[in-house]
Design a protein around this motif. Structure first.
Motif, mmCIF file in Angstrom:
data_model
loop_
_atom_site.group_PDB
_atom_site.id
_atom_site.type_symbol
_atom_site.label_atom_id
_atom_site.label_comp_id
_atom_site.label_asym_id
_atom_site.label_seq_id
_atom_site.Cartn_x
_atom_site.Cartn_y
_atom_site.Cartn_z
ATOM 1 N N ASN A 1 0.831 -1.207 0.000
ATOM 2 C CA ASN A 1 0.000 0.000 0.000
ATOM 3 C C ASN A 1 0.865 1.257 0.000
ATOM 4 O OD1 ASN A 1 -2.632 0.729 -0.269
ATOM 5 N ND2 ASN A 1 -3.146 0.619 1.896
ATOM 6 N N GLN A 2 1.988 1.202 0.708
ATOM 7 C CA GLN A 2 2.897 2.347 0.742
ATOM 8 C C GLN A 2 3.618 2.541 -0.584
ATOM 9 O OE1 GLN A 2 3.258 4.453 3.319
ATOM 10 N NE2 GLN A 2 1.789 3.321 4.559
ATOM 11 N N LEU A 3 3.861 1.459 -1.278
ATOM 12 C CA LEU A 3 4.641 1.507 -2.520
ATOM 13 C C LEU A 3 3.779 1.256 -3.748
ATOM 14 C CD1 LEU A 3 7.715 -0.612 -1.337
ATOM 15 C CD2 LEU A 3 7.559 1.866 -1.479
ATOM 16 N N LEU B 1 -9.980 -11.463 1.982
ATOM 17 C CA LEU B 1 -10.604 -10.202 1.589
ATOM 18 C C LEU B 1 -11.222 -9.477 2.777
ATOM 19 C CD1 LEU B 1 -12.317 -11.170 -1.794
ATOM 20 C CD2 LEU B 1 -10.118 -10.045 -1.422
ATOM 21 N N GLU B 2 -11.373 -10.186 3.894
ATOM 22 C CA GLU B 2 -11.888 -9.546 5.099
ATOM 23 C C GLU B 2 -10.825 -8.685 5.774
ATOM 24 O OE1 GLU B 2 -14.979 -9.704 5.952
ATOM 25 O OE2 GLU B 2 -15.555 -11.178 4.432
ATOM 26 N N PHE C 1 -15.435 -9.295 -7.433
ATOM 27 C CA PHE C 1 -16.132 -8.711 -8.590
ATOM 28 C C PHE C 1 -17.359 -7.920 -8.131
ATOM 29 C CE2 PHE C 1 -14.513 -12.395 -11.461
ATOM 30 C CZ PHE C 1 -13.276 -11.778 -11.512
ATOM 31 N N ARG C 2 -18.108 -8.455 -7.184
ATOM 32 C CA ARG C 2 -19.283 -7.760 -6.661
ATOM 33 C C ARG C 2 -18.876 -6.426 -6.041
ATOM 34 N NH1 ARG C 2 -24.040 -10.679 -5.916
ATOM 35 N NH2 ARG C 2 -24.657 -9.139 -4.354
ATOM 36 N N CYS C 3 -17.801 -6.462 -5.281
ATOM 37 C CA CYS C 3 -17.334 -5.260 -4.589
ATOM 38 C C CYS C 3 -16.942 -4.171 -5.586
ATOM 39 C CB CYS C 3 -16.146 -5.612 -3.694
ATOM 40 S SG CYS C 3 -15.405 -4.198 -2.861
ATOM 41 N N TYR D 1 -8.314 -5.468 1.237
ATOM 42 C CA TYR D 1 -9.411 -4.682 0.672
ATOM 43 C C TYR D 1 -8.913 -3.338 0.158
ATOM 44 C CZ TYR D 1 -13.605 -1.784 0.456
ATOM 45 O OH TYR D 1 -14.583 -0.920 0.035
ATOM 46 N N SER D 2 -8.058 -2.662 0.931
ATOM 47 C CA SER D 2 -7.662 -1.299 0.593
ATOM 48 C C SER D 2 -6.669 -1.234 -0.565
ATOM 49 C CB SER D 2 -7.064 -0.598 1.821
ATOM 50 O OG SER D 2 -5.922 -1.288 2.300
#
Length: 431
Positions: free
Chosen positions: A167-169, A193-194, A241-243, A199-200
């Motif tokens: 996430n940082q890179l 995925l929880e 895919f739903r998300c 998720y992010s």
């Protein structure tokens, strides 16, 4: 060391080979000098490692060396262009930092994976996520001191631990890509995925794909995005895919997801992509959120891909579907979607045809006026096509845009007709 590192961190980081060679601000020379300066302290730490009891001075020295390494990873190495194929001064400095850590008995796996469990005074800003993210990049991507890293950790565990650093890179996709490549396809369970990081990171990656102005970053980001999808198992893909369909609000991203959905329809039964669960996913795909007021041009990519998916499903063997109820439910969704889409096409075609007629009449009027006076600069009424104001375009470009819109509506309608033909053929065979 802290004072020296603080001064070095204020120097601008060179980004190109030419800037490094010029070393206008002396950063590269300072880093080389710092690496030499620390060697005597490292020798002192190694010399006392054999002692059974460490003095307060020994621990203080070890702490200062660790802080120096972690701060250097964040500034300047986090912003530097580091590649093992180009042994620059900053690369050599990064190598020295990675050698110092195990030399002072600091476990790389503890720093990266179990840092939150350490209950010591070392947990300060010098060991920020940015520092550890750079450490992970140098270790897993550039493979510096990788031969001393424990091989007992599974690829999924390494990926899970690396997600916060990824996430940082995120603008540097190498760490994400390298971590994913070691994971077996279709193996990541839905439970991952929880986790917030799982998720992010994809959500932030979608923002890069849609908002980043640099094409090469969008292209490499799309490759990593697909790689992540490939690693998810069937249930995780279904949920992911739903998300994305619910949250992206971007027709290009949604069309890419729909294309992936089509690729997941297997040759054998799978409840997530053939059964009742799949029908619930299709309800998100085959829908027009704004109803008859949907902007067809702005949603063109998603709509065309959705129609291609529907056609593909209809030509598949009906025996693949788990039950007649599922097949009938697909038919219901299809009818509702196609009826609403026909209404949208009819409204949009009438609107754009009227605009095209008005444009041509306006051009004729202007041509007549030009023979008598200066050409009028009046343009047709403003309309929006894919977030661009048509009224700001030249008449020739306006004409091309409006013509292209009408051609797009024809393509959509031809696909609808073909889908209806396939449906009728299926019904005849069934009867």
């Amino acid at each position: 060391m802290s004072a020296l590192q603080k001064q070095v961190s204020q120097l601008p980081v060179p980004y190109t080979k030419q800037q490094e060679e010029a070393d206008e601000y002396g950063l590269c020379r300072c880093c080389i000098a710092l690496a030499k300066f620390t060697k005597s302290f490292i020798v002192e730490v190694k010399r006392k490692d054999g002692n059974y009891t460490a003095t307060a001075e020994d621990e203080e020295l070890r702490t200062e060396l660790l802080k120096f390494c972690m701060r250097s990873l964040r500034e300047p190495l986090l912003e530097a262009e580091l590649n093992r194929n180009r042994k620059s001064s900053l690369w050599l400095f990064a190598t020295e930092i990675m050698v110092i850590l195990p030399a002072i008995q600091e476990s790389l796996s503890e720093l990266l994976f179990f840092n939150s469990l350490k209950k010591s005074t070392l947990m300060d800003n010098s060991q920020s996520k940015e520092s550890r993210a750079c450490l992970a990049y140098l270790l897993f991507v550039q493979l510096i001191t990788m031969d001393s890293f424990p091989a007992v950790f599974s690829p999924v565990f390494v990926l899970q631990c690396n997600m916060e650093y990824i996430n940082q890179l995120l603008s540097r996709y190498a760490l994400y890509s390298t971590s994913l490549e070691r994971v077996q396809d279709n193996s990541l369970p839905v439970s991952l995925l929880e986790l917030k990081s799982f998720y992010s990171v994809p959500q932030n990656l979608v923002k890069v794909l849609t908002d980043c102005p640099m094409q090469h970053l969008r292209e490499s980001g799309l490759q990593v995005f697909q790689l992540f999808i490939n690693k998810l198992d069937a249930e995780a893909k279904h949920k992911f895919f739903r998300c994305i369909l619910k949250t992206s609000n971007h027709a290009g991203v949604e069309s890419y997801i729909v294309k992936n959905i089509r690729n997941q329809v297997p040759g054998n039964a799978n409840k997530w992509f053939l059964g009742e669960e799949f029908v619930s996913l299709l309800e998100l795909v085959l829908c027009l959120p704004q109803g008859a007021e949907t902007d067809l041009l702005n949603s063109m990519d998603r709509i065309m891909e959705s129609l291609n998916l529907l056609r593909y499903l209809l030509i598949r063997d009906k025996g693949l579907w788990s039950s007649t109820d599922v097949w009938e439910e697909l038919g219901r969704i299809q009818d509702e979607y196609l009826k609403m889409l026909r209404v949208c096409i009819s409204i949009s075609r009438a609107y754009y045809s009227a605009e095209l007629k008005a444009l041509r009449e306006d051009q004729k009027l202007k041509a007549k006026e030009a023979r008598d006076a200066a050409r009028s600069t009046r343009l047709v009424k403003s309309i929006t096509v894919k977030h661009k104001q048509v009224s700001n375009m030249s008449p020739d470009v306006q004409n091309q845009v409006l013509q292209s819109a009408l051609v797009t509506f024809d393509l959509m309608e031809s696909l609808i007709v073909r889908i209806e033909e396939i449906t009728e053929e299926k019904l005849k065979i069934s009867n």
